[in-house]
Design a protein around this motif. Structure first.
Motif, PDB file in Angstrom:
ATOM      1  N   LEU A 130       0.747  -1.104  -0.024  1.00 10.92           N
ATOM      2  CA  LEU A 130      -0.100  -0.010   0.053  1.00 10.92           C
ATOM      3  C   LEU A 130       0.802   1.120   0.067  1.00 10.92           C
ATOM      4  CD1 LEU A 130      -2.945  -1.194   2.448  1.00 10.92           C
ATOM      5  CD2 LEU A 130      -2.864  -0.672  -0.241  1.00 10.92           C
ATOM      6  N   GLN A 131       1.769   1.242   0.693  1.00 13.38           N
ATOM      7  CA  GLN A 131       2.815   2.428   0.859  1.00 13.38           C
ATOM      8  C   GLN A 131       3.491   2.551  -0.693  1.00 13.38           C
ATOM      9  OE1 GLN A 131       6.794   3.187   3.555  1.00 13.38           O
ATOM     10  NE2 GLN A 131       7.304   1.741   1.865  1.00 13.38           N
ATOM     11  N   ASP A 132       3.723   1.516  -1.330  1.00 14.11           N
ATOM     12  CA  ASP A 132       4.512   1.755  -2.321  1.00 14.11           C
ATOM     13  C   ASP A 132       3.766   1.665  -3.836  1.00 14.11           C
ATOM     14  OD1 ASP A 132       6.933   1.835  -1.190  1.00 14.11           O
ATOM     15  OD2 ASP A 132       7.299  -0.518  -1.292  1.00 14.11           O
ATOM     16  N   VAL A 139      -6.681   0.871  -0.859  1.00 12.25           N
ATOM     17  CA  VAL A 139      -6.663   1.480   0.722  1.00 12.25           C
ATOM     18  C   VAL A 139      -7.962   1.546   1.433  1.00 12.25           C
ATOM     19  CG1 VAL A 139      -6.218   3.716   2.133  1.00 12.25           C
ATOM     20  CG2 VAL A 139      -4.473   2.968   0.057  1.00 12.25           C
ATOM     21  N   ARG A 140      -8.923   2.015   0.595  1.00  9.97           N
ATOM     22  CA  ARG A 140     -10.218   1.901   1.197  1.00  9.97           C
ATOM     23  C   ARG A 140     -10.951   0.436   1.559  1.00  9.97           C
ATOM     24  NH1 ARG A 140     -11.670   5.364  -3.213  1.00  9.97           N
ATOM     25  NH2 ARG A 140     -11.398   7.897  -2.695  1.00  9.97           N
ATOM     26  N   GLU A 141     -10.321  -0.484   0.677  1.00 11.50           N
ATOM     27  CA  GLU A 141     -10.683  -1.965   0.857  1.00 11.50           C
ATOM     28  C   GLU A 141     -10.074  -2.325   2.090  1.00 11.50           C
ATOM     29  OE1 GLU A 141     -11.887  -4.071  -3.160  1.00 11.50           O
ATOM     30  OE2 GLU A 141     -10.230  -4.556  -2.148  1.00 11.50           O
ATOM     31  N   TYR A 142      -9.021  -2.063   2.373  1.00  6.89           N
ATOM     32  CA  TYR A 142      -8.116  -2.448   3.734  1.00  6.89           C
ATOM     33  C   TYR A 142      -8.736  -1.671   5.098  1.00  6.89           C
ATOM     34  CZ  TYR A 142      -3.952  -2.817   6.887  1.00  6.89           C
ATOM     35  OH  TYR A 142      -3.229  -3.378   7.862  1.00  6.89           O
ATOM     36  N   ALA A 143      -9.115  -0.440   4.745  1.00  5.21           N
ATOM     37  CA  ALA A 143      -9.784   0.150   5.925  1.00  5.21           C
ATOM     38  C   ALA A 143     -11.226  -0.681   6.162  1.00  5.21           C
ATOM     39  CB  ALA A 143      -9.824   1.573   5.661  1.00  5.21           C
ATOM     40  N   ALA A 144     -11.772  -0.666   5.210  1.00  6.35           N
ATOM     41  CA  ALA A 144     -13.282  -1.347   5.426  1.00  6.35           C
ATOM     42  C   ALA A 144     -13.072  -2.800   5.932  1.00  6.35           C
ATOM     43  CB  ALA A 144     -13.944  -1.614   4.039  1.00  6.35           C
ATOM     44  N   LEU A 145     -12.006  -3.492   5.527  1.00 11.63           N
ATOM     45  CA  LEU A 145     -12.050  -4.716   6.237  1.00 11.63           C
ATOM     46  C   LEU A 145     -11.518  -4.624   7.618  1.00 11.63           C
ATOM     47  CD1 LEU A 145     -11.555  -7.745   6.331  1.00 11.63           C
ATOM     48  CD2 LEU A 145      -9.161  -7.531   5.390  1.00 11.63           C
ATOM     49  N   ARG A 146     -10.434  -3.688   7.867  1.00  9.34           N
ATOM     50  CA  ARG A 146     -10.250  -3.375   9.292  1.00  9.34           C
ATOM     51  C   ARG A 146     -10.673  -2.980  10.412  1.00  9.34           C
ATOM     52  NH1 ARG A 146      -5.842  -6.910  10.502  1.00  9.34           N
ATOM     53  NH2 ARG A 146      -3.917  -6.462   9.185  1.00  9.34           N
ATOM     54  N   SER A 147     -11.891  -2.338   9.865  1.00 15.37           N
ATOM     55  CA  SER A 147     -13.031  -1.553  10.603  1.00 15.37           C
ATOM     56  C   SER A 147     -13.582  -2.752  11.428  1.00 15.37           C
ATOM     57  CB  SER A 147     -13.886  -1.050   9.665  1.00 15.37           C
ATOM     58  OG  SER A 147     -14.746  -1.787   9.037  1.00 15.37           O
ATOM     59  N   SER A 248       3.428  -2.876  15.215  1.00 17.42           N
ATOM     60  CA  SER A 248       2.243  -1.951  14.812  1.00 17.42           C
ATOM     61  C   SER A 248       3.085  -0.447  14.426  1.00 17.42           C
ATOM     62  CB  SER A 248       1.497  -1.273  15.782  1.00 17.42           C
ATOM     63  OG  SER A 248       0.836  -0.276  15.665  1.00 17.42           O
ATOM     64  N   SER A 249       4.030  -0.178  15.059  1.00 19.54           N
ATOM     65  CA  SER A 249       4.726   1.031  14.636  1.00 19.54           C
ATOM     66  C   SER A 249       5.304   0.997  13.312  1.00 19.54           C
ATOM     67  CB  SER A 249       5.849   1.613  16.020  1.00 19.54           C
ATOM     68  OG  SER A 249       6.494   2.717  15.572  1.00 19.54           O
ATOM     69  N   PRO A 250       6.190   0.106  12.900  1.00 15.47           N
ATOM     70  CA  PRO A 250       6.711   0.187  11.388  1.00 15.47           C
ATOM     71  C   PRO A 250       5.676  -0.040  10.413  1.00 15.47           C
ATOM     72  CG  PRO A 250       7.233  -1.778  12.644  1.00 15.47           C
ATOM     73  CD  PRO A 250       6.692  -0.998  13.490  1.00 15.47           C
ATOM     74  N   GLY A 251       4.541  -0.859  10.542  1.00 18.55           N
ATOM     75  CA  GLY A 251       3.622  -0.807   9.726  1.00 18.55           C
ATOM     76  C   GLY A 251       2.639   0.277   9.665  1.00 18.55           C
ATOM     77  N   SER A 252       2.558   1.064  10.888  1.00 20.80           N
ATOM     78  CA  SER A 252       1.911   2.233  10.836  1.00 20.80           C
ATOM     79  C   SER A 252       2.386   3.126  10.070  1.00 20.80           C
ATOM     80  CB  SER A 252       1.488   2.682  12.132  1.00 20.80           C
ATOM     81  OG  SER A 252       0.564   1.548  12.902  1.00 20.80           O
ATOM     82  N   ARG A 253       3.745   3.239  10.239  1.00 22.04           N
ATOM     83  CA  ARG A 253       4.681   4.430   9.361  1.00 22.04           C
ATOM     84  C   ARG A 253       4.310   4.350   7.816  1.00 22.04           C
ATOM     85  NH1 ARG A 253       8.864   3.345  11.634  1.00 22.04           N
ATOM     86  NH2 ARG A 253       9.085   5.116  13.165  1.00 22.04           N
ATOM     87  N   ARG A 254       4.267   3.002   7.481  1.00 26.32           N
ATOM     88  CA  ARG A 254       4.203   2.653   6.182  1.00 26.32           C
ATOM     89  C   ARG A 254       2.652   3.095   5.565  1.00 26.32           C
ATOM     90  NH1 ARG A 254       7.812  -1.650   7.252  1.00 26.32           N
ATOM     91  NH2 ARG A 254       6.034  -3.106   7.739  1.00 26.32           N
ATOM     92  N   LEU A 255       1.955   2.616   6.590  1.00 26.56           N
ATOM     93  CA  LEU A 255       0.508   3.086   5.979  1.00 26.56           C
ATOM     94  C   LEU A 255       0.202   4.585   6.113  1.00 26.56           C
ATOM     95  CD1 LEU A 255      -1.418   0.028   7.944  1.00 26.56           C
ATOM     96  CD2 LEU A 255      -1.177   0.318   5.491  1.00 26.56           C
ATOM     97  N   ALA A 256       0.698   5.340   6.969  1.00 30.18           N
ATOM     98  CA  ALA A 256       0.578   6.785   7.000  1.00 30.18           C
ATOM     99  C   ALA A 256       1.087   7.055   5.617  1.00 30.18           C
ATOM    100  CB  ALA A 256       1.255   7.304   8.123  1.00 30.18           C
ATOM    101  N   LYS A 257       2.109   6.719   5.170  1.00 23.82           N
ATOM    102  CA  LYS A 257       2.679   7.265   3.860  1.00 23.82           C
ATOM    103  C   LYS A 257       1.631   6.913   2.620  1.00 23.82           C
ATOM    104  CE  LYS A 257       7.590   6.835   5.358  1.00 23.82           C
ATOM    105  NZ  LYS A 257       8.733   6.254   5.026  1.00 23.82           N
TER     106      LYS A 257
END
Length: 346
Positions: A130-132, A139-147, A248-257
């Motif tokens: 998702l970052q690259d 991104v929307r599908e990922y958010a819908a699933l993780r909701s 979480s921290s490294p993964g969240s950094r990539r997802l923020a990007k």
């Protein structure tokens, strides 16, 4: 006064989902019509432990302990026949996990295996993708699933608090306090995720995307409730929590990007940016204060903590493989693709 999106999402219970097989149909029928679940024991014993039917049935039964469902009596939470069926489904799921995890017996070794990311980033993870190169629709599908988890973030892990004591309990409560906004309703992480969904043009109603979630996504949510609702699995729940915080921290950094690169919106980026620093601190607290204190008091839980770490990794890897296979093949990763109105940000 305007009601926050998060409060609105938790103010009503969702409708029951559509069944996905014999077992889930029996559960949903029992809840809808008020009778005992009528299901052949062979259907339970033969169900795929990671499959849609069993996982949806488990998810629905677990949700009776959280938000419940519209038009389902709250008393069904402790219905003995539903609990008996849930126990059989849990046995299938837990047995599969115990068979499929590597079986590392030491908690600290299991954590060490996920603590350091590879020196060379091969970019095979979902957050890397998702970052690259991820598209906004992905991104929307990922958010819908993780909701399904994030709209009740930290709730499943709170089950372990009454089962800890002393230093481990105090440290766990400190981390959960941050997850629940440190006393500020607007900073509750579930509320922040509802804001993220608004930025992405998604419906932030609690449970809205249950019908869309594939079995692999349900597994990652169900395992928290499985561990959390059983005192005997308290070590596994602590291991799960540690695995989440460590990664979480490294993964969240990539997802923020990814959120910034795809133009998802400020609230979408903020949710993950909040987790970069917070979870780096939480990881240290969980490892050194919660786990070390728990194992000092109950050394026999060492294998259970390791199991929780490894089961988390197994299920996240299965989910990641399913998402990437779909996206790289040009397909939706959801069982029910997002509607046209949910493909454009609001």
């Amino acid at each position: 006064m305007t009601t926050s999106p998060y409060l609105e999402s938790r103010g009503t219970s969702p409708a029951l989902p559509a069944p996905r097989g014999v077992v889930s149909r029996a559960v949903l029928s029992a809840l809808r019509d008020g009778h005992a679940p009528l299901v052949d024991p062979e259907a339970v014993s033969g169900a795929d432990p990671y499959g849609d039917d069993l996982q949806l049935a488990l998810y629905v039964l677990y949700e009776l302990h959280y938000q419940g469902f519209d038009a389902v009596n709250d008393d069904r939470e402790w219905d003995p026949e539903l609990l008996r069926l849930r126990g059989a489904l849990e046995h299938r799921f837990l047995s599969a996990l115990r068979t499929d995890v590597p079986g590392e017996a030491d908690a600290h070794e299991a954590l060490a295996a996920i603590l350091t990311e590879p020196a060379v980033d091969d970019g095979t993870g979902v957050s890397n993708f998702l970052q690259d190169e991820g598209l906004l629709c992905q991104v929307r599908e990922y958010a819908a699933l993780r909701s399904l988890y994030h709209l009740k973030e930290a709730d499943p892990h709170a089950w372990v608090i009454p089962r800890l004591h002393g230093r481990a309990k105090a440290a766990m409560v400190a981390v959960e306090y941050d997850e629940f906004g440190a006393g500020r309703a607007e900073d509750v992480h579930a509320r922040l995720f509802a804001d993220l969904m608004d930025d992405l043009g998604l419906d932030h109603a609690y449970g809205r995307y249950l019908d869309a979630a594939p079995a692999q996504g349900l597994c990652t949510v169900n395992v928290m409730s499985l561990f959390g609702l059983h005192r005997a699995l308290r070590g596994a729940l602590v291991g799960h929590f540690a695995a989440v915080e460590v990664t979480s921290s490294p993964g969240s950094r990539r997802l923020a990007k990814a959120m910034r690169r795809t133009g998802a919106g400020p609230a979408a980026a903020h949710f993950y940016e909040e987790h970069v620093e917070a979870d780096a601190v939480h990881e240290q607290v969980v490892r050194h204060e919660v786990i070390d204190s728990l194992l000092a008091a109950e050394p026999g839980l060492n294998p259970d903590v390791a199991f929780g770490v490894q089961a988390t990794g197994l299920l996240e890897d299965r989910l990641g493989a399913a998402l990437l296979a779909a996206w790289r093949g040009g397909d939706s990763a959801l069982r029910v693709p997002l509607t046209e109105t949910e493909r454009q940000p609001r």
